[in-house]
Structure formats: structure tokens, C-alpha cells
Design a protein around this motif. Structure first.
Motif, PDB file in Angstrom:
ATOM      1  N   LEU A 118       0.879  -1.249   0.152  1.00 38.39           N
ATOM      2  CA  LEU A 118      -0.071  -0.026   0.067  1.00 38.39           C
ATOM      3  C   LEU A 118       1.002   1.340   0.034  1.00 38.39           C
ATOM      4  CD1 LEU A 118      -3.098   0.416   2.269  1.00 38.39           C
ATOM      5  CD2 LEU A 118      -1.320   2.471   1.983  1.00 38.39           C
ATOM      6  N   MET A 119       0.502   2.199  -0.786  1.00 38.89           N
ATOM      7  CA  MET A 119       1.310   3.270  -1.127  1.00 38.89           C
ATOM      8  C   MET A 119       0.740   4.683  -0.641  1.00 38.89           C
ATOM      9  SD  MET A 119       3.633   2.422  -4.411  1.00 38.89           S
ATOM     10  CE  MET A 119       4.695   3.879  -4.508  1.00 38.89           C
ATOM     11  N   LEU A 120       1.021   5.303   0.293  1.00 40.88           N
ATOM     12  CA  LEU A 120       0.307   6.683   0.774  1.00 40.88           C
ATOM     13  C   LEU A 120       1.339   7.679  -0.229  1.00 40.88           C
ATOM     14  CD1 LEU A 120       0.138   6.505   4.304  1.00 40.88           C
ATOM     15  CD2 LEU A 120      -1.659   6.031   2.612  1.00 40.88           C
ATOM     16  N   ALA A 143       8.726   4.188 -10.024  1.00 43.04           N
ATOM     17  CA  ALA A 143       8.625   3.435  -8.708  1.00 43.04           C
ATOM     18  C   ALA A 143       7.432   2.378  -9.078  1.00 43.04           C
ATOM     19  CB  ALA A 143       8.536   4.123  -7.626  1.00 43.04           C
ATOM     20  N   ILE A 144       6.400   2.648  -9.347  1.00 41.78           N
ATOM     21  CA  ILE A 144       5.042   2.105  -9.271  1.00 41.78           C
ATOM     22  C   ILE A 144       5.354   1.046 -10.697  1.00 41.78           C
ATOM     23  CG2 ILE A 144       2.703   2.218 -10.236  1.00 41.78           C
ATOM     24  CD1 ILE A 144       2.624   4.925  -8.235  1.00 41.78           C
ATOM     25  N   ALA A 145       5.878   1.656 -11.510  1.00 37.39           N
ATOM     26  CA  ALA A 145       6.240   0.913 -12.974  1.00 37.39           C
ATOM     27  C   ALA A 145       7.124  -0.330 -12.636  1.00 37.39           C
ATOM     28  CB  ALA A 145       6.737   1.558 -14.349  1.00 37.39           C
ATOM     29  N   ARG A 146       8.123   0.032 -11.918  1.00 36.40           N
ATOM     30  CA  ARG A 146       9.157  -0.924 -11.238  1.00 36.40           C
ATOM     31  C   ARG A 146       8.404  -2.088 -10.539  1.00 36.40           C
ATOM     32  NH1 ARG A 146      12.691   3.237 -11.133  1.00 36.40           N
ATOM     33  NH2 ARG A 146      12.576   3.492  -9.053  1.00 36.40           N
ATOM     34  N   LEU A 147       7.487  -1.602  -9.783  1.00 30.16           N
ATOM     35  CA  LEU A 147       6.608  -2.781  -8.853  1.00 30.16           C
ATOM     36  C   LEU A 147       6.031  -3.510  -9.567  1.00 30.16           C
ATOM     37  CD1 LEU A 147       5.818  -0.570  -5.860  1.00 30.16           C
ATOM     38  CD2 LEU A 147       7.300  -2.332  -5.846  1.00 30.16           C
ATOM     39  N   GLY A 151       5.361  -7.836 -10.507  1.00 27.75           N
ATOM     40  CA  GLY A 151       4.121  -8.362 -10.296  1.00 27.75           C
ATOM     41  C   GLY A 151       3.553  -7.885  -9.097  1.00 27.75           C
ATOM     42  N   ILE A 152       3.933  -6.782  -8.732  1.00 25.92           N
ATOM     43  CA  ILE A 152       3.339  -6.177  -7.489  1.00 25.92           C
ATOM     44  C   ILE A 152       2.493  -5.010  -7.996  1.00 25.92           C
ATOM     45  CG2 ILE A 152       3.903  -4.981  -5.191  1.00 25.92           C
ATOM     46  CD1 ILE A 152       6.724  -6.502  -5.506  1.00 25.92           C
ATOM     47  N   GLU A 153       1.371  -5.126  -7.431  1.00 18.09           N
ATOM     48  CA  GLU A 153       0.155  -4.103  -7.872  1.00 18.09           C
ATOM     49  C   GLU A 153      -0.062  -3.442  -6.361  1.00 18.09           C
ATOM     50  OE1 GLU A 153      -1.141  -3.260 -10.599  1.00 18.09           O
ATOM     51  OE2 GLU A 153      -0.040  -4.878 -11.822  1.00 18.09           O
ATOM     52  N   PRO A 154       0.554  -2.503  -5.954  1.00 17.30           N
ATOM     53  CA  PRO A 154       0.447  -1.811  -4.649  1.00 17.30           C
ATOM     54  C   PRO A 154      -1.122  -0.954  -4.876  1.00 17.30           C
ATOM     55  CG  PRO A 154       2.114  -0.714  -5.736  1.00 17.30           C
ATOM     56  CD  PRO A 154       1.715  -1.686  -6.592  1.00 17.30           C
ATOM     57  N   HIS A 155      -1.759  -1.049  -3.656  1.00 20.72           N
ATOM     58  CA  HIS A 155      -3.001  -0.160  -3.559  1.00 20.72           C
ATOM     59  C   HIS A 155      -2.369   1.378  -3.282  1.00 20.72           C
ATOM     60  CE1 HIS A 155      -7.258   0.436  -2.800  1.00 20.72           C
ATOM     61  NE2 HIS A 155      -6.738   1.234  -1.513  1.00 20.72           N
ATOM     62  N   LEU A 156      -2.782   2.349  -4.238  1.00 23.18           N
ATOM     63  CA  LEU A 156      -2.396   3.575  -4.153  1.00 23.18           C
ATOM     64  C   LEU A 156      -3.431   4.639  -3.797  1.00 23.18           C
ATOM     65  CD1 LEU A 156      -0.890   3.325  -7.986  1.00 23.18           C
ATOM     66  CD2 LEU A 156       0.283   3.082  -5.732  1.00 23.18           C
ATOM     67  N   ILE A 157      -3.042   5.237  -2.794  1.00 21.74           N
ATOM     68  CA  ILE A 157      -3.940   6.179  -1.716  1.00 21.74           C
ATOM     69  C   ILE A 157      -3.195   7.572  -1.989  1.00 21.74           C
ATOM     70  CG2 ILE A 157      -5.107   6.993   0.031  1.00 21.74           C
ATOM     71  CD1 ILE A 157      -5.262   4.009   0.852  1.00 21.74           C
ATOM     72  N   GLY A 158      -3.801   8.503  -2.853  1.00 19.89           N
ATOM     73  CA  GLY A 158      -2.937   9.775  -3.006  1.00 19.89           C
ATOM     74  C   GLY A 158      -3.314  10.490  -1.637  1.00 19.89           C
ATOM     75  N   VAL A 159      -2.514  11.399  -0.730  1.00 16.41           N
ATOM     76  CA  VAL A 159      -2.771  12.203   0.151  1.00 16.41           C
ATOM     77  C   VAL A 159      -2.579  13.694   0.033  1.00 16.41           C
ATOM     78  CG1 VAL A 159      -2.522  12.079   2.658  1.00 16.41           C
ATOM     79  CG2 VAL A 159      -2.258  10.279   1.535  1.00 16.41           C
ATOM     80  N   ALA A 160      -3.639  14.487   0.307  1.00 21.85           N
ATOM     81  CA  ALA A 160      -3.339  15.972   0.028  1.00 21.85           C
ATOM     82  C   ALA A 160      -4.305  16.526   0.891  1.00 21.85           C
ATOM     83  CB  ALA A 160      -3.446  16.052  -1.599  1.00 21.85           C
ATOM     84  N   PHE A 161      -4.461  17.961   0.665  1.00 22.42           N
ATOM     85  CA  PHE A 161      -5.274  18.434   1.300  1.00 22.42           C
ATOM     86  C   PHE A 161      -6.584  18.922   0.325  1.00 22.42           C
ATOM     87  CE2 PHE A 161      -1.616  20.514   3.579  1.00 22.42           C
ATOM     88  CZ  PHE A 161      -2.038  20.074   4.781  1.00 22.42           C
TER      89      PHE A 161
END
Length: 196
Positions: A118-120, A143-147, A151-161
Motif C-alpha cells: 500500500l502506498m500513501l 517506482a510504481i512501474a518497477r513494482l 508483479g506487485i500491484e500496490p494499492h495507491l492512495i493519494g494524500v493531500a489537502f
């Protein structure tokens, strides 16, 4: 206007609005992000979660990261190596923090390299379709392309205001849509396709 120039202008506008928030507003909103994220982001014991140490006027997710650690997550932070590549180094209690590039800090080169589940994800701007504009260097996209290549598909959550939302982010082929956006107003799941 080209897509690159449009992205640069949207980035500039979103960061100007974020920078205009008072320190008190950013602190209050960051605490709200922590409360919402700690409540709504599901982690399993041992899940690897990448976060980020805040730079400039970014949302401060350190409390959220530590809340996720309390739920059993293993934490890691990005480090820029070779000027173009991000690796994720494990963040453990008491580890000395060093300059890890791009104005941020994290564990040193002796820390274990992890692949996040999981990536914040930090960002400059986002839209309702889950597209993001980063800071322009493309570190996270690579970095996401390398994952993905591993074969790794991290869950991507953007964090912002919330003020960083823009009407539409130009989407290019290498851009990866986020699964969700976390702001002080809530955790919003994005459309499955990422397109509107």
C-alpha cells in the motif's frame, strides 16, 4: 497549451493554494487526515505501507503512519537513489533519519529495502478521476512501474489537502491512476478505470 505546460500550470496553482493555507489550517487538516485514515484504511499485520515525510507545505502524515504501524503495518519511506530512482527503506523505531533526496528525510542506506503493498502517495494536484500531478520528476511513476514489472500491484492512495483538487488532470499513458484520495474531508474511492 501542451499537456506538459498545462500540468505545470495546474501544479503551480495547486501548490500556491496549498502554500496559502495557514500553519494552523495545515495542522488541523493533517490531524483530520490521520483520524480518517486510521479509521478507514484497512491494513493486515505485516502489510508493507510506504508513506512520506512531509516537505514544504505538504500534509503531515506522520501521525497516520504511526497509527497504521499500531495496526500491524511495516512502514517504509522513499529514498531517491541515482537521482532518478526511488527505493523504499524500512522505517523502524529509533532509526536515524538522513537526507533521502528531494528535500525529505528517511532511513539510511543500511535499512532494509521493501516493496510496498500500500502506498500513501504525495501529490501536488488531483482530480475526481484519481489522476495526480506530482512534483514533476516522475519518481513515483517510475517506482510504481518497477513494482508492476515485479508483479506487485500496490494499492495507491493519494494524500493531500482538499484545496489541491483541480477540475481535470491531463492523463498520459505512463500515468497511473490512484485507487483513492485521502483528504481532511474523507477517503474517496476513485473510478475503477481512472477515466471519465
Amino acid at each position: 497549451m501542451s499537456e506538459k505546460h498545462l500540468k505545470n500550470e495546474l501544479r503551480r496553482q495547486a501548490l500556491a493554494v496549498r502554500d496559502a493555507m495557514s500553519a494552523e489550517e495545515r495542522i488541523e487538516a493533517s490531524l483530520q487526515v490521520d483520524a480518517i485514515g486510521a479509521s478507514e484504511i484497512a491494513v493486515e499485520p505485516g502489510m508493507i505501507v510506504s508513506g512520506f515525510w512531509p516537505i514544504r507545505s505538504e500534509v503531515d502524515i506522520r501521525p497516520l503512519m504511526f497509527s497504521l504501524r499500531e495496526k500491524g503495518a511495516r512502514l517504509c519511506l522513499p529514498a531517491v537513489v541515482d537521482r532518478t530512482k526511488i527505493v523504499f527503506r524500512e522505517l523502524v523505531r529509533g532509526v536515524p533519519m538522513v537526507d533521502t533526496g528531494f528535500g525529505t528525510a528517511g532511513p539510511g542506506p543500511d535499512a532494509q529495502i521493501l516493496d510496498p503493498d500500500l502506498m500513501l502517495v504525495p501529490l501536488a494536484a488531483f482530480d475526481r478521476a484519481g489522476h495526480r500531478i506530482g512534483y514533476g520528476a516522475g519518481h513515483y511513476d517510475r517506482a510504481i512501474a518497477r513494482l508492476h514489472e515485479k508483479g506487485i500491484e500496490p494499492h495507491l492512495i493519494g494524500v493531500a489537502f482538499d484545496v489541491q483538487e483541480v477540475e481535470r488532470v491531463p492523463n498520459q499513458g505512463h500515468d497511473v491512476a490512484l485507487a483513492a484520495i485521502l483528504t481532511e474531508r474523507g477517503l474517496r474511492a476513485m473510478p475503477e478505470t481512472g477515466d471519465e
